[in-house]
Design an enzyme around this catalytic site. Structure first.
Site, PDB file in Angstrom:
ATOM      1  N   ASP A  42       0.881  -1.170   0.000  1.00 39.30           N
ATOM      2  CA  ASP A  42       0.000   0.000   0.000  1.00 39.30           C
ATOM      3  C   ASP A  42       0.914   1.214   0.000  1.00 39.30           C
ATOM      4  O   ASP A  42       1.522   1.551   1.017  1.00 39.30           O
ATOM      5  CB  ASP A  42      -0.886  -0.031   1.258  1.00 39.30           C
ATOM      6  CG  ASP A  42      -1.706   1.253   1.437  1.00 39.30           C
ATOM      7  OD1 ASP A  42      -1.690   2.115   0.533  1.00 39.30           O
ATOM      8  OD2 ASP A  42      -2.351   1.392   2.497  1.00 39.30           O
ATOM      9  N   GLU A  89      -7.327   0.481  -4.381  1.00 41.23           N
ATOM     10  CA  GLU A  89      -7.305   0.311  -2.928  1.00 41.23           C
ATOM     11  C   GLU A  89      -8.613  -0.254  -2.361  1.00 41.23           C
ATOM     12  O   GLU A  89      -8.568  -1.169  -1.526  1.00 41.23           O
ATOM     13  CB  GLU A  89      -6.939   1.656  -2.270  1.00 41.23           C
ATOM     14  CG  GLU A  89      -5.471   1.988  -2.493  1.00 41.23           C
ATOM     15  CD  GLU A  89      -5.127   3.457  -2.310  1.00 41.23           C
ATOM     16  OE1 GLU A  89      -5.986   4.217  -1.828  1.00 41.23           O
ATOM     17  OE2 GLU A  89      -3.995   3.839  -2.640  1.00 41.23           O
ATOM     18  N   LYS A 145       2.781  11.317  -3.240  1.00 40.64           N
ATOM     19  CA  LYS A 145       1.737  10.675  -4.042  1.00 40.64           C
ATOM     20  C   LYS A 145       0.805  11.705  -4.679  1.00 40.64           C
ATOM     21  O   LYS A 145       0.264  11.482  -5.756  1.00 40.64           O
ATOM     22  CB  LYS A 145       0.952   9.721  -3.153  1.00 40.64           C
ATOM     23  CG  LYS A 145       0.006   8.788  -3.887  1.00 40.64           C
ATOM     24  CD  LYS A 145      -0.557   7.790  -2.897  1.00 40.64           C
ATOM     25  CE  LYS A 145      -1.613   6.900  -3.472  1.00 40.64           C
ATOM     26  NZ  LYS A 145      -2.116   5.981  -2.430  1.00 40.64           N
ATOM     27  N   ASP A 174     -13.073   4.959   1.982  1.00 46.98           N
ATOM     28  CA  ASP A 174     -11.651   5.065   2.319  1.00 46.98           C
ATOM     29  C   ASP A 174     -11.236   6.525   2.463  1.00 46.98           C
ATOM     30  O   ASP A 174     -11.073   7.245   1.477  1.00 46.98           O
ATOM     31  CB  ASP A 174     -10.824   4.381   1.219  1.00 46.98           C
ATOM     32  CG  ASP A 174      -9.311   4.452   1.498  1.00 46.98           C
ATOM     33  OD1 ASP A 174      -8.890   5.179   2.418  1.00 46.98           O
ATOM     34  OD2 ASP A 174      -8.562   3.773   0.770  1.00 46.98           O
TER      35      ASP A 174
END
Ligand code: ADP
Ligand code: MG
Length: 623
Positions: A24, A187, A87, A215
């Site tokens: 992850d 994800e 990211k 999420d």
């Protein structure tokens, strides 16, 4: 190389089972997991304290690079050389992040607005891809030292909203870190796997389940609606916001605390170290407020007090934004809350009680939160890796593409080839032709987005199919094929069918050119639907007018001998009227002009046809 052990007693060589890591790669925290005795586990740090590796990279004065907790500690003392939230910059151009300049404590290079963002550290420049590779290397090192063997293959997760460029950048970062990336997985899909949902050995096979995965991490929010049947996962829709997460909860808290200290935002810019200090202070306060009703601390030698009620009031609009995304995802899937059977909580920010309560209230059911929300995605990635290793053949995964993919056609129109929310892997194609006689080359420009005009969408790449044999316009048959593989990475192929001219095309996405942010693009397409329809109508009418004018002129040239002067003059006048209409802005006027021209010229065309037929009967050659 994996080690090989020799069993001396039996004289056999035992190759250890190869481990595929599940990674992850988060905005805030990254984790690596693997399958141990049939169960996914996350690798802990050497002190056995945490499985989280903060996604922070620090460059020391003497060229040492540290990743993780040690690097995070440098945020306050050495902000210029401490890189976080990489990211958010993956696959982005400077223009994409221009508005966020104040957000970063380090220096982002603005050399050319179209080109990829680079980060300056001392006198070196790094791409987000290189920085991500450093984080991945650290994760690789951790799992290797835990297992005492080389791990060279991995599955890496990305937010469902990542576009092709961002997925490709992630894959390349893996390569740079020495990892063979077997698959890029969304994800939320990984999260559902971690809960064992859909695992054929556990689930009642005849049951169809509908699951929402919520999420809320540090930097991104994703909501996905999954349908699971017979061990098959299908993502029905995804929605979210790549700029909404725990960082934003911190930001509203920072503002609040600054207010208590009688300071304003300029204090952060004036003193970068203080900016980082208050960031960590606020994050800590937030975490404490997940456990208690009151936070008390000291900053700049002044007391800071925040109640949970204060905090909840401050973040209410942010939570509402996530619920709006949930609403959109359900609308796209054709569902209402009553159709959703399970709601899974993922991401560190779902520890905030107000978030959990709001989500449970929205979906009108208790949420799944028994697994550690930080680890869920990595655990699921390890399960996915196990499936790829062939150890769990009962499971099959389907994903979907979050934005439409297509090519530019005449007039700058977007021709969608793979619509958004299509299941992947998928392939789709369409036939095109040339618009000019003897045309040798055809430019194929590939776009992503929901708007009708390509100029409002995002360009992924282009290529030219060269060497089409000369033919009249409209005769070549050019097959354009899109192949979207299981990673969500796109291949485009073009083939002229009459000549078999084929071009093996590789799109090299120039990461981050003129990129619009995902959520913005969808919102845009909804807000502009009416205008887009009008523009599309006009452009289509103009294209039709152009084709008819070309045909009309050709007809006059070839049939001058059978038309009277008056007929020629009238046809010319009607052509002129059509040309003027096509230059205007009203599609109805264009259509009317086309109609008038057609009505007048149809009998003339019949007469010309009769003549051709007569000539053919007399043994003359046609055309
Ligand atoms: P990402 O997937 O973006 O890397 P994570 O899922 O690791 O993010 O979540 C990180 C976020 O979770 C951070 O903003 C962090 O402050 C927040 N967080 C972690 N623990 C808690 C907690 N106990 N209460 C509230 N927020 C938390
Ligand atoms: Mg995450």
């Amino acid at each position: 190389m994996p080690t090989i052990s020799i069993n001396l007693k039996e004289g056999t060589i035992e190759k250890p089972q190869e481990v595929i890591a599940g990674i992850d790669l988060g905005t805030t925290n990254s984790l690596v997991a693997f399958m141990k005795d049939g169960q996914p586990v996350c690798v802990q740090d050497s002190a056995g304290k945490s499985t989280l590796v903060p996604s922070v990279v620090h460059f020391s004065g003497i060229g040492d690079v540290t990743v993780g907790d040690a690097a995070k500690e440098m945020l306050e003392t050495d902000p210029a050389n401490t890189i976080y939230s990489v990211k958010r910059l993956m696959g982005k151009s400077f223009r994409d992040v221009a508005g966020m300049k104040g957000y970063f404590g380090y220096q982002i290079i603005d050399d050319d607005t179209e080109s990829l963002v680079k980060i300056r550290v001392k006198d070196r420049f790094y791409t987000p891809l290189e920085l991500s590779a450093l984080i991945l290397k650290e994760l690789k090192r951790r799992v290797e030292s835990e297992l005492n063997m080389e791990v060279s293959r991995a599955v890496i997760t990305v937010p469902a909203y990542f576009n092709d460029n961002q997925r490709q950048a992630t894959r390349d970062a893996g390569k740079l870190a020495g990892l063979d990336v077997l698959r890029i997985v969304n994800e939320p899909t990984a999260a559902a796997l971690a809960y064992g949902i859909g695992n054929a050995s556990q689930a009642d096979k005849t049951d169809v389940e509908t699951v929402a995965v919520y999420d809320l991490g540090g930097g991104t929010f994703d909501i996905s609606i999954l349908r699971i049947e017979d061990g098959i996962f299908e993502v029905l829709s995804t929605n979210g916001d790549t700029f909404l997460g725990g960082d934003d909860l911190d930001h509203v808290l920072i503002e609040h605390i600054l207010g208590q200290l009688h300071l304003d935002g300029s204090a952060l810019h004036a003193d970068k170290a203080f900016g980082q200090q208050i960031r960590l202070f606020a994050e800590n306060a937030k975490k404490i407020l997940s456990e208690r009703d009151l936070f008390e601390g000291t900053l700049k030698e002044k007391p800071v007090v925040v109640t949970r009620a204060d905090f909840e009031r401050l973040i209410r609009p942010l939570i509402q934004r996530t619920l709006d995304c949930c609403q959109n995802a359900m609308r796209d899937a054709g569902f209402t809350v009553d159709d959703i059977e399970k709601v899974i909580m993922v991401g560190g920010s779902t520890r905030v009680p107000a978030v959990k309560q709001a989500v449970a209230a929205f979906f009108r059911r208790p949420v799944f939160d028994s697994l550690n929300p930080d680890e869920v995605v990595a655990l699921g990635a390890a399960v996915q890796a196990d499936i790829l290793a062939g150890n769990q053949q009962d499971l099959l995964l389907l994903d979907i593409t979050p934005l439409s993919l297509g090519i530019e056609t005449v007039g700058g129109l977007m021709d969608v080839i793979i619509p958004r929310n299509s299941k992947i892997p998928t392939r789709a194609g369409r036939q095109y032709t040339t618009s000019v006689d003897g045309q040798k080359n055809l430019k194929v420009s590939i776009f992503q987005g929901e708007r009708d005009l390509v100029e409002h969408n995002r360009k992924l790449g282009e290529f030219i199919l060269r060497g089409i044999p000369p033919m009249p316009a409209g005769l070549p048959k050019i097959d354009i094929r899109f192949v979207l593989n299981a990673d969500g990475i796109l291949l485009v192929q073009a083939k002229e069918l009459r000549s078999n001219l084929e071009q093996q095309i590789e799109i090299r996405p120039t990461y981050g050119i003129s990129e619009e942010e995902m959520g913005m693009m969808l919102l845009d397409s909804i807000q502009n639907a009416q205008t887009d329809m009008t523009v599309r109508g006009l452009l289509e009418a103009r294209n039709e007018a152009n084709n008819i004018m070309l045909g009309g002129e050709k007809f006059l040239k070839q049939n001058g001998d059978i038309l009277s002067e008056e007929e020629q003059a009238t046809t010319n006048a009607l052509l002129k009227r059509l040309r003027e209409a096509a230059e205007g802005q009203d599609k109805d006027i264009i259509h009317a002009a086309i109609e008038d021209l057609n009505t007048y010229t149809t009998p003339l065309a019949h007469r010309a046809l009769d003549k051709t037929v007569r000539e053919a009967m007399q043994g003359k050659k046609v055309l």
